[in-house]
Design an enzyme around this catalytic site. Structure first.
Site, PDB file in Angstrom:
ATOM      1  N   GLU A 198      17.647  -8.396  21.517  1.00 19.65           N
ATOM      2  CA  GLU A 198      18.862  -8.126  22.287  1.00 19.65           C
ATOM      3  C   GLU A 198      19.393  -6.797  21.772  1.00 19.65           C
ATOM      4  OE1 GLU A 198      21.930 -11.198  22.436  1.00 19.65           O
ATOM      5  OE2 GLU A 198      23.433  -9.655  22.889  1.00 19.65           O
ATOM      6  N   ASN A 252      28.861 -16.178  26.969  1.00 16.42           N
ATOM      7  CA  ASN A 252      29.260 -16.568  25.612  1.00 16.42           C
ATOM      8  C   ASN A 252      30.688 -17.137  25.666  1.00 16.42           C
ATOM      9  OD1 ASN A 252      30.535 -16.357  23.037  1.00 16.42           O
ATOM     10  ND2 ASN A 252      28.838 -15.103  22.337  1.00 16.42           N
ATOM     11  N   GLY A 265      30.603 -12.174  26.742  1.00 10.57           N
ATOM     12  CA  GLY A 265      31.581 -13.193  26.375  1.00 10.57           C
ATOM     13  C   GLY A 265      33.015 -12.784  26.585  1.00 10.57           C
ATOM     14  N   HIS A 266      33.498 -11.891  25.743  1.00  4.03           N
ATOM     15  CA  HIS A 266      34.931 -11.616  25.659  1.00  4.03           C
ATOM     16  C   HIS A 266      35.538 -11.212  27.003  1.00  4.03           C
ATOM     17  CE1 HIS A 266      38.629  -9.471  24.451  1.00  4.03           C
ATOM     18  NE2 HIS A 266      38.689 -10.448  23.568  1.00  4.03           N
ATOM     19  N   GLY A 286      30.263  -6.117  24.098  1.00  2.32           N
ATOM     20  CA  GLY A 286      31.243  -5.162  24.612  1.00  2.32           C
ATOM     21  C   GLY A 286      31.126  -4.874  26.102  1.00  2.32           C
ATOM     22  N   ASP A 341      32.456 -18.448  23.064  1.00  2.00           N
ATOM     23  CA  ASP A 341      33.104 -18.537  21.745  1.00  2.00           C
ATOM     24  C   ASP A 341      34.627 -18.449  21.836  1.00  2.00           C
ATOM     25  OD1 ASP A 341      30.600 -18.550  20.646  1.00  2.00           O
ATOM     26  OD2 ASP A 341      30.699 -16.526  19.823  1.00  2.00           O
ATOM     27  N   THR A 391      34.175  -9.499  14.975  1.00  2.00           N
ATOM     28  CA  THR A 391      33.039  -9.887  15.815  1.00  2.00           C
ATOM     29  C   THR A 391      31.802  -9.248  15.195  1.00  2.00           C
ATOM     30  OG1 THR A 391      32.122  -9.789  18.065  1.00  2.00           O
ATOM     31  CG2 THR A 391      33.439  -7.901  17.372  1.00  2.00           C
ATOM     32  N   HIS A 411      28.097 -18.797  19.198  1.00  2.00           N
ATOM     33  CA  HIS A 411      27.797 -18.325  17.840  1.00  2.00           C
ATOM     34  C   HIS A 411      28.415 -19.323  16.869  1.00  2.00           C
ATOM     35  CE1 HIS A 411      27.999 -14.678  14.836  1.00  2.00           C
ATOM     36  NE2 HIS A 411      27.436 -15.746  14.306  1.00  2.00           N
ATOM     37  N   ARG A 454      45.538 -23.687  17.798  1.00  3.71           N
ATOM     38  CA  ARG A 454      46.345 -24.889  17.553  1.00  3.71           C
ATOM     39  C   ARG A 454      45.555 -25.999  16.859  1.00  3.71           C
ATOM     40  NH1 ARG A 454      51.257 -24.996  20.643  1.00  3.71           N
ATOM     41  NH2 ARG A 454      51.965 -22.865  20.443  1.00  3.71           N
TER      42      ARG A 454
END
Ligand code: PXP
Length: 236
Positions: A150, A6, A211-212, A190, A8, A99, A42, A17
């Site tokens: 999921e 992911n 993702g993160h 997570g 995002d 999130t 997403h 910016r």
């Protein structure tokens, strides 16, 4: 085991910016080079990170699973039918959340979800539902005719010690329940470099959506080189 990356939060940095860099499309192609089996974005109602333009170009450059996370709204369904990602993951969406905070309330939204799923599948797109690890949610997901679920791993990821083991057991049980009903079973939210192993070891799991933690690590492992390159440029 599929790894859907992911991207995002590459767009989150760009939006700091409101410019052109870093481009999530470039990040996607690098993720593919790194071995990603798919790319997830997403598209939020408020377009706070990923934009329509990103999704459109990603559809052109992602050679395999492009997974669009979205709310089951009229606008988003229209976009999915036009762009035709390989897969749509339906998620709950609140404007004020940082999130996605939890799984879909499949029980209360069953008929709305069923209609959305039918329309999306009609365009040849697979549909997954993001749900909490509960037997009830899986049974209702099956009734909606979704292809996959999921399982939300957020509670597992945030828990510690015995509590984390208990949350893991719920995820394992949910995967089993999904498979027994003929639903594909994925997991995500997570997951990071420290907690992913136990989830990745669950038998029958189709894929993980992360993702993160990957974007966070990319910032750190790339920092040294980025500074060195700038130093070279400014050193006479
Ligand atoms: N799966 C779903 C349905 C999500 O909403 C998200 C967050 O966008 C993820 C997976 C990835 O979660 P994380 O960024 O915590 O890895």
């Amino acid at each position: 085991m599929i790894l859907g990356v992911n991207i995002d939060h590459v767009a989150t940095v760009r939006e700091a910016r409101k410019g052109m860099e870093p481009d999530p499309v470039m990040a996607a192609t690098l993720a593919v080079l790194g071995g990603a089996d798919g790319i997830t974005v997403h598209l939020r109602e408020d377009r706070r990170h990923i934009h329509d333009r990103d999704l459109k170009i990603l559809r052109e450059v992602v050679p395999f699973e492009l997974n669009l996370e979205m709310a089951a709204t009229k606008e988003m369904i229209g976009i999915a039918l036009r762009v035709k990602p390989d897969m749509v993951t339906l998620v709950p969406e609140k404007r004020e959340e940082l999130t996605t905070e939890g799984g879909l309330d499949v029980k209360w939204q069953k008929s709305k979800l069923k209609n959305a799923i039918k329309r999306i599948q009609g365009a040849g797109i697979l549909v997954s539902l993001f749900i909490d690890p509960s037997t009830d949610a899986i049974a209702v997901s099956k009734e909606t005719c979704a292809d996959m679920v999921e399982i939300h791993t957020g509670l597992y990821a945030n828990a510690k010690g015995n509590k984390q083991q208990k949350e893991l057991i719920k995820v394992v049980r949910s995967v089993k329940d999904a498979l027994s009903l003929g639903l594909g079973a994925n997991a995500g939210h997570g997951l990071n470099y420290f907690n992913v192993k136990s989830v990745a070891g669950i038998e029958g799991l189709r894929g993980l959506y992360i993702g993160h933690s990957i974007v966070s690590r990319a910032v750190l492992v790339g920092m040294e080189r980025a500074v060195r390159e700038m130093k070279e440029l400014i050193s006479g």
